[in-house]
Design a protein around this motif. Structure first.
Motif, mmCIF file in Angstrom:
data_model
loop_
_atom_site.group_PDB
_atom_site.id
_atom_site.type_symbol
_atom_site.label_atom_id
_atom_site.label_comp_id
_atom_site.label_asym_id
_atom_site.label_seq_id
_atom_site.Cartn_x
_atom_site.Cartn_y
_atom_site.Cartn_z
ATOM 1 N N ARG A 40 -38.450 2.969 -20.115
ATOM 2 C CA ARG A 40 -39.343 2.054 -20.835
ATOM 3 C C ARG A 40 -39.150 0.611 -20.387
ATOM 4 O O ARG A 40 -39.995 -0.225 -20.646
ATOM 5 C CB ARG A 40 -39.119 2.158 -22.341
ATOM 6 C CG ARG A 40 -39.707 3.429 -22.929
ATOM 7 C CD ARG A 40 -39.562 3.434 -24.395
ATOM 8 N NE ARG A 40 -38.116 3.437 -24.660
ATOM 9 C CZ ARG A 40 -37.570 3.520 -25.846
ATOM 10 N NH1 ARG A 40 -38.305 3.584 -26.913
ATOM 11 N NH2 ARG A 40 -36.266 3.540 -26.001
ATOM 12 N N GLN A 41 -38.043 0.316 -19.744
ATOM 13 C CA GLN A 41 -37.767 -1.053 -19.314
ATOM 14 C C GLN A 41 -38.246 -1.328 -17.895
ATOM 15 O O GLN A 41 -37.988 -2.377 -17.348
ATOM 16 C CB GLN A 41 -36.266 -1.340 -19.433
ATOM 17 C CG GLN A 41 -35.779 -1.295 -20.851
ATOM 18 C CD GLN A 41 -34.264 -1.381 -20.943
ATOM 19 O OE1 GLN A 41 -33.557 -1.157 -19.981
ATOM 20 N NE2 GLN A 41 -33.779 -1.693 -22.131
ATOM 21 N N LYS A 42 -38.968 -0.395 -17.315
ATOM 22 C CA LYS A 42 -39.478 -0.553 -15.960
ATOM 23 C C LYS A 42 -40.441 -1.738 -15.903
ATOM 24 O O LYS A 42 -41.290 -1.894 -16.778
ATOM 25 C CB LYS A 42 -40.189 0.726 -15.538
ATOM 26 C CG LYS A 42 -40.671 0.720 -14.118
ATOM 27 C CD LYS A 42 -41.200 2.078 -13.755
ATOM 28 C CE LYS A 42 -42.696 1.975 -13.610
ATOM 29 N NZ LYS A 42 -43.322 3.205 -13.205
ATOM 30 N N ARG A 43 -40.298 -2.570 -14.906
ATOM 31 C CA ARG A 43 -41.130 -3.766 -14.751
ATOM 32 C C ARG A 43 -42.282 -3.482 -13.795
ATOM 33 O O ARG A 43 -42.258 -3.877 -12.635
ATOM 34 C CB ARG A 43 -40.274 -4.915 -14.234
ATOM 35 C CG ARG A 43 -39.207 -5.420 -15.179
ATOM 36 C CD ARG A 43 -39.818 -6.213 -16.337
ATOM 37 N NE ARG A 43 -40.746 -7.252 -15.922
ATOM 38 C CZ ARG A 43 -40.401 -8.525 -15.686
ATOM 39 N NH1 ARG A 43 -39.160 -8.916 -15.837
ATOM 40 N NH2 ARG A 43 -41.316 -9.398 -15.304
ATOM 41 N N SER A 44 -43.296 -2.795 -14.278
ATOM 42 C CA SER A 44 -44.435 -2.469 -13.421
ATOM 43 C C SER A 44 -45.250 -3.705 -13.052
ATOM 44 O O SER A 44 -46.084 -3.648 -12.153
ATOM 45 C CB SER A 44 -45.326 -1.417 -14.081
ATOM 46 O OG SER A 44 -45.744 -1.858 -15.351
ATOM 47 N N ASP A 45 -44.983 -4.842 -13.724
ATOM 48 C CA ASP A 45 -45.649 -6.091 -13.338
ATOM 49 C C ASP A 45 -45.028 -6.675 -12.069
ATOM 50 O O ASP A 45 -45.621 -7.525 -11.413
ATOM 51 C CB ASP A 45 -45.585 -7.117 -14.463
ATOM 52 C CG ASP A 45 -44.160 -7.455 -14.881
ATOM 53 O OD1 ASP A 45 -43.320 -6.534 -14.956
ATOM 54 O OD2 ASP A 45 -43.882 -8.637 -15.134
ATOM 55 N N LEU A 46 -43.827 -6.210 -11.713
ATOM 56 C CA LEU A 46 -43.152 -6.700 -10.519
ATOM 57 C C LEU A 46 -43.280 -5.772 -9.319
ATOM 58 O O LEU A 46 -43.214 -6.206 -8.179
ATOM 59 C CB LEU A 46 -41.667 -6.928 -10.798
ATOM 60 C CG LEU A 46 -41.338 -7.981 -11.858
ATOM 61 C CD1 LEU A 46 -39.838 -8.031 -12.089
ATOM 62 C CD2 LEU A 46 -41.863 -9.339 -11.432
ATOM 63 N N TYR A 47 -43.406 -4.470 -9.586
ATOM 64 C CA TYR A 47 -43.504 -3.511 -8.497
ATOM 65 C C TYR A 47 -44.196 -2.256 -9.006
ATOM 66 O O TYR A 47 -44.296 -2.034 -10.209
ATOM 67 C CB TYR A 47 -42.126 -3.145 -7.932
ATOM 68 C CG TYR A 47 -41.230 -2.463 -8.934
ATOM 69 C CD1 TYR A 47 -41.217 -1.080 -9.056
ATOM 70 C CD2 TYR A 47 -40.404 -3.204 -9.777
ATOM 71 C CE1 TYR A 47 -40.406 -0.451 -9.977
ATOM 72 C CE2 TYR A 47 -39.588 -2.589 -10.698
ATOM 73 C CZ TYR A 47 -39.594 -1.205 -10.807
ATOM 74 O OH TYR A 47 -38.792 -0.588 -11.720
ATOM 75 N N ALA A 48 -44.683 -1.456 -8.089
ATOM 76 C CA ALA A 48 -45.347 -0.213 -8.452
ATOM 77 C C ALA A 48 -44.808 0.905 -7.566
ATOM 78 O O ALA A 48 -44.488 0.681 -6.395
ATOM 79 C CB ALA A 48 -46.843 -0.339 -8.258
ATOM 80 N N VAL A 49 -44.711 2.062 -8.136
ATOM 81 C CA VAL A 49 -44.345 3.247 -7.383
ATOM 82 C C VAL A 49 -45.625 4.031 -7.179
ATOM 83 O O VAL A 49 -46.302 4.386 -8.146
ATOM 84 C CB VAL A 49 -43.302 4.101 -8.120
ATOM 85 C CG1 VAL A 49 -42.996 5.367 -7.340
ATOM 86 C CG2 VAL A 49 -42.035 3.286 -8.373
ATOM 87 N N GLU A 50 -45.993 4.251 -5.937
ATOM 88 C CA GLU A 50 -47.248 4.916 -5.626
ATOM 89 C C GLU A 50 -47.004 6.140 -4.756
ATOM 90 O O GLU A 50 -46.136 6.114 -3.886
ATOM 91 C CB GLU A 50 -48.173 3.963 -4.888
ATOM 92 C CG GLU A 50 -48.544 2.748 -5.701
ATOM 93 C CD GLU A 50 -49.431 1.780 -4.951
ATOM 94 O OE1 GLU A 50 -49.850 2.122 -3.810
ATOM 95 O OE2 GLU A 50 -49.711 0.713 -5.473
#
Length: 110
Positions: free
Chosen positions: A96-106
């Protein structure tokens, strides 16, 4: 989102890397990924061309060793407590603490 609950992988560390890294890496992967880790290693055969460390192991998501074989051929049994897994994930909510605003896993399609 469904997350992995158990990683199972084989390994054949030798008599140098085994004592130094075998258990350490299993415990680290369990804690890093908040999963149970089960590893399978060949039993030690001192007459073989490659001598494996052995020590098949089961580790819980807190990094505690639940079961471990020795150097001989053995079957390792351990309970996998998914309720405890959920409690650990609740206490340390890394997903839940993943910073998807900084990086994305695609995922890339082949």
């Amino acid at each position: 989102m469904t997350c992995c609950q158990l990683l199972v992988y084989p390994g054949a560390f030798n008599l140098t890397t085994g004592p130094a890294h075998w258990e350490l890496l299993q415990r680290s992967r369990a804690v890093d990924n908040q999963v149970y880790v089960a590893t399978a290693s060949p039993a030690r055969d001192d007459k073989a061309s490659y001598v494996a460390w052995g020590h098949s192991t089961v580790v819980n998501p807190w990094g505690e060793v639940l079961a471990k074989a020795g150097t001989e051929e053995a079957i390792v049994y351990s309970d996998i407590d998914l309720k405890k897994l959920a409690e650990i994930r609740q206490q340390i909510p890394v997903f839940r603490q993943k910073r998807s605003d900084l990086y994305a896993v695609e995922m890339k399609k082949p």
